[in-house]
Enzyme design. Structure first.
Site, PDB file in Angstrom:
ATOM      1  N   SER A   1       0.759  -1.246   0.121  1.00 46.09           N
ATOM      2  CA  SER A   1      -0.053  -0.025  -0.069  1.00 46.09           C
ATOM      3  C   SER A   1       0.810   1.204   0.023  1.00 46.09           C
ATOM      4  CB  SER A   1      -0.930   0.225   1.226  1.00 46.09           C
ATOM      5  OG  SER A   1      -1.625   0.844   1.401  1.00 46.09           O
ATOM      6  N   LYS A  44      -1.331  -0.770  -4.403  1.00 51.84           N
ATOM      7  CA  LYS A  44      -2.551  -0.131  -3.928  1.00 51.84           C
ATOM      8  C   LYS A  44      -2.079   1.325  -3.679  1.00 51.84           C
ATOM      9  CE  LYS A  44      -4.225  -0.391   0.257  1.00 51.84           C
ATOM     10  NZ  LYS A  44      -5.282  -0.812   1.582  1.00 51.84           N
ATOM     11  N   LYS A 101      -3.232   5.297  -2.714  1.00 49.10           N
ATOM     12  CA  LYS A 101      -4.309   5.961  -1.872  1.00 49.10           C
ATOM     13  C   LYS A 101      -4.555   7.102  -2.916  1.00 49.10           C
ATOM     14  CE  LYS A 101      -3.965   4.026   2.338  1.00 49.10           C
ATOM     15  NZ  LYS A 101      -5.222   3.432   2.686  1.00 49.10           N
ATOM     16  N   ASP A 112      -7.434   3.098  -3.309  1.00 50.70           N
ATOM     17  CA  ASP A 112      -8.002   3.214  -1.930  1.00 50.70           C
ATOM     18  C   ASP A 112      -8.482   4.563  -1.546  1.00 50.70           C
ATOM     19  OD1 ASP A 112      -9.080   2.894   0.593  1.00 50.70           O
ATOM     20  OD2 ASP A 112      -7.009   1.999   1.544  1.00 50.70           O
ATOM     21  N   GLU A 128     -11.479   0.840  -3.356  1.00 49.33           N
ATOM     22  CA  GLU A 128     -11.627   0.462  -1.830  1.00 49.33           C
ATOM     23  C   GLU A 128     -12.453   1.654  -1.012  1.00 49.33           C
ATOM     24  OE1 GLU A 128      -9.412  -1.291   2.060  1.00 49.33           O
ATOM     25  OE2 GLU A 128      -8.361  -0.817   0.275  1.00 49.33           O
ATOM     26  N   ASP A 157     -14.418  -1.520   3.044  1.00 46.93           N
ATOM     27  CA  ASP A 157     -13.395  -1.713   4.165  1.00 46.93           C
ATOM     28  C   ASP A 157     -14.083  -1.434   5.645  1.00 46.93           C
ATOM     29  OD1 ASP A 157     -11.349  -1.451   5.966  1.00 46.93           O
ATOM     30  OD2 ASP A 157     -10.130  -0.233   4.922  1.00 46.93           O
ATOM     31  N   LYS A 196     -10.153  -7.019   7.861  1.00 47.52           N
ATOM     32  CA  LYS A 196      -8.877  -6.428   8.805  1.00 47.52           C
ATOM     33  C   LYS A 196      -9.482  -7.245  10.281  1.00 47.52           C
ATOM     34  CE  LYS A 196      -7.828  -2.385   6.433  1.00 47.52           C
ATOM     35  NZ  LYS A 196      -7.784  -0.978   6.449  1.00 47.52           N
ATOM     36  N   GLY A 229      -4.015  -3.704   5.631  1.00 48.94           N
ATOM     37  CA  GLY A 229      -3.231  -3.457   6.778  1.00 48.94           C
ATOM     38  C   GLY A 229      -3.579  -2.326   7.483  1.00 48.94           C
TER      39      GLY A 229
END
Length: 372
Positions: free
Chosen positions: A138, A164, A166, A191, A216, A241, A265, A293
């Site tokens: 990530s 991934k 952000k 994400d 996400e 998530d 998670k 994570g």
């Protein structure tokens, strides 16, 4: 197998990240968290780790609220009571609402302790059978696209199976376009950490051109209704998530069509027991899952490795190597990634030994609670 807890110790730990990690809701320079050490009457020790951050950005929980709930409610619910199986922990915690990360930290320690008493690796105890797991990485919001491309390239060269990125308004379409143009064949996802609303549907549709694995949690952190609306309008699979805290949340989201993928998670859903229930339900309904994570240190990372061995974890998770985030982790050996894979440890429990000297170096306070 019976657990008679002798003591539970809370280690308040602070570890500095190798580099700042930025998402749509803030920038992290270090991680302040709680390590839970549960000791049985026969001297067996189990370890858990709280995923909560110091501020209520990701959820309402913080390190301070975790400390309070652990001290005043969760630890008293376990000390001086016989435990026959870790699943009983979730049952005893049921009257205490939410506070899932606090619950998961102590439940994780009990799972580790129980696995050691059974002389089994944790992954085998929970029904996993993979010896090797695929992992991704990530990447937070960077100062520039060039900085991001450099990091993507480094992690692709390191063999990570999925990247991934952000995103947030103003750092999304053009950024993903640049990454996809330079890396046309990598598994890529975005994400959003709840940074958008339904007013952004037309904007989010632009992501469909980039062949993303998923986006996400694009909408509100507690929403499953609007996500169902959005999923009908975009081709890119939505992964939930922050909205998923339980099996019930999972059931409702799937029935509504709010997502096509679930991120599990352990801390967010209250522990391994609930995480396994969510995994099993998703398997029954052909919903892929993967392990997200929370900037975990080695203990939390080890629990993530164990759960990722379950069959429905068909997508690479966020369990990068220890060195990706930390100068020195609190476990031996550290989590190592080779060509985007982690070899699952075979030692009893979480499979890693806690480096007590390193833990002491990072610890800012310690408090032990004993049975009478």
């Amino acid at each position: 197998m019976i657990i008679n807890l002798e003591s539970i110790t809370l280690h308040r730990v602070q570890m500095e990240l190798n580099s700042p990690f930025t998402t749509s809701f803030g920038t992290f320079h270090d991680k302040d968290f709680i390590v839970v050490e549960a000791k049985d009457a026969d001297g067996t020790v189990g370890w858990g780790e709280s995923a909560a951050f110091s501020s209520p950005w990701y959820s309402e929980e913080t390190v301070e609220t975790n400390q309070h709930v652990l001290e005043d409610f969760l630890i008293p619910a376990l000390l001086e009571k016989t435990i026959h199986h870790p699943k009983e922990v979730a049952e005893r915690f049921a009257p205490i609402r939410r506070n899932t990360m606090a619950k998961a930290s102590i439940e994780g320690a009990i799972w580790d302790l129980y696995a050691k008493k059974c002389k089994l690796p944790l992954y085998q105890l929970i029904g996993g059978d993979r010896k090797v797991i695929d992992v991704g990485v990530s990447l937070g919001i960077q100062p520039s696209i060039d900085d991001l491309l450099t990091k993507v390239n480094r992690n692709v060269e390191d063999g990570y199976k999925r990247i991934k990125i952000k995103i947030k308004p103003g750092w999304d379409i053009d950024v993903i376009r640049e990454v996809r143009q330079k890396f046309p064949d990598i598994l890529l996802m975005a994400d959003a950490n709840s940074a958008y609303t339904l007013k952004d549907i037309d904007h989010l549709k632009k992501l469909d051109q980039f062949n993303l694995m998923m986006i996400e949690q694009p909408l509100a952190h507690d929403d499953i209704i609007d996500h169902a609306t959005l999923q009908k309008e975009i081709k890119t699979p939505i992964c939930l998530d922050e909205s998923i805290h339980s099996l019930e949340d999972t059931r409702k989201a799937i029935e509504l069509g709010s997502c096509k993928i679930i991120n599990i998670k352990i801390g967010r859903v209250g522990g391994l027991t609930e995480a396994i229930k969510i995994h099993d339900y998703c398997a029954q309904h052909n919903i892929p899952v993967w392990c997200g994570g929370m900037l975990e240190a080695g203990i939390g990372r080890a629990h993530n490795i164990a759960i990722t061995t379950l069959a429905q974890f068909v997508m690479p998770g966020d369990t990068a190597a220890s060195s990706h985030y930390w100068r020195k982790d609190i476990i031996e050996p550290e989590v190592l990634v080779e060509n985007g894979t982690i070899i699952v440890p075979e030692s009893p429990g979480i499979g890693y030994e806690v480096d007590r000297a390193q833990l002491r170096d990072y610890t800012v306070s310690t408090k032990t609670y004993r049975s009478n």
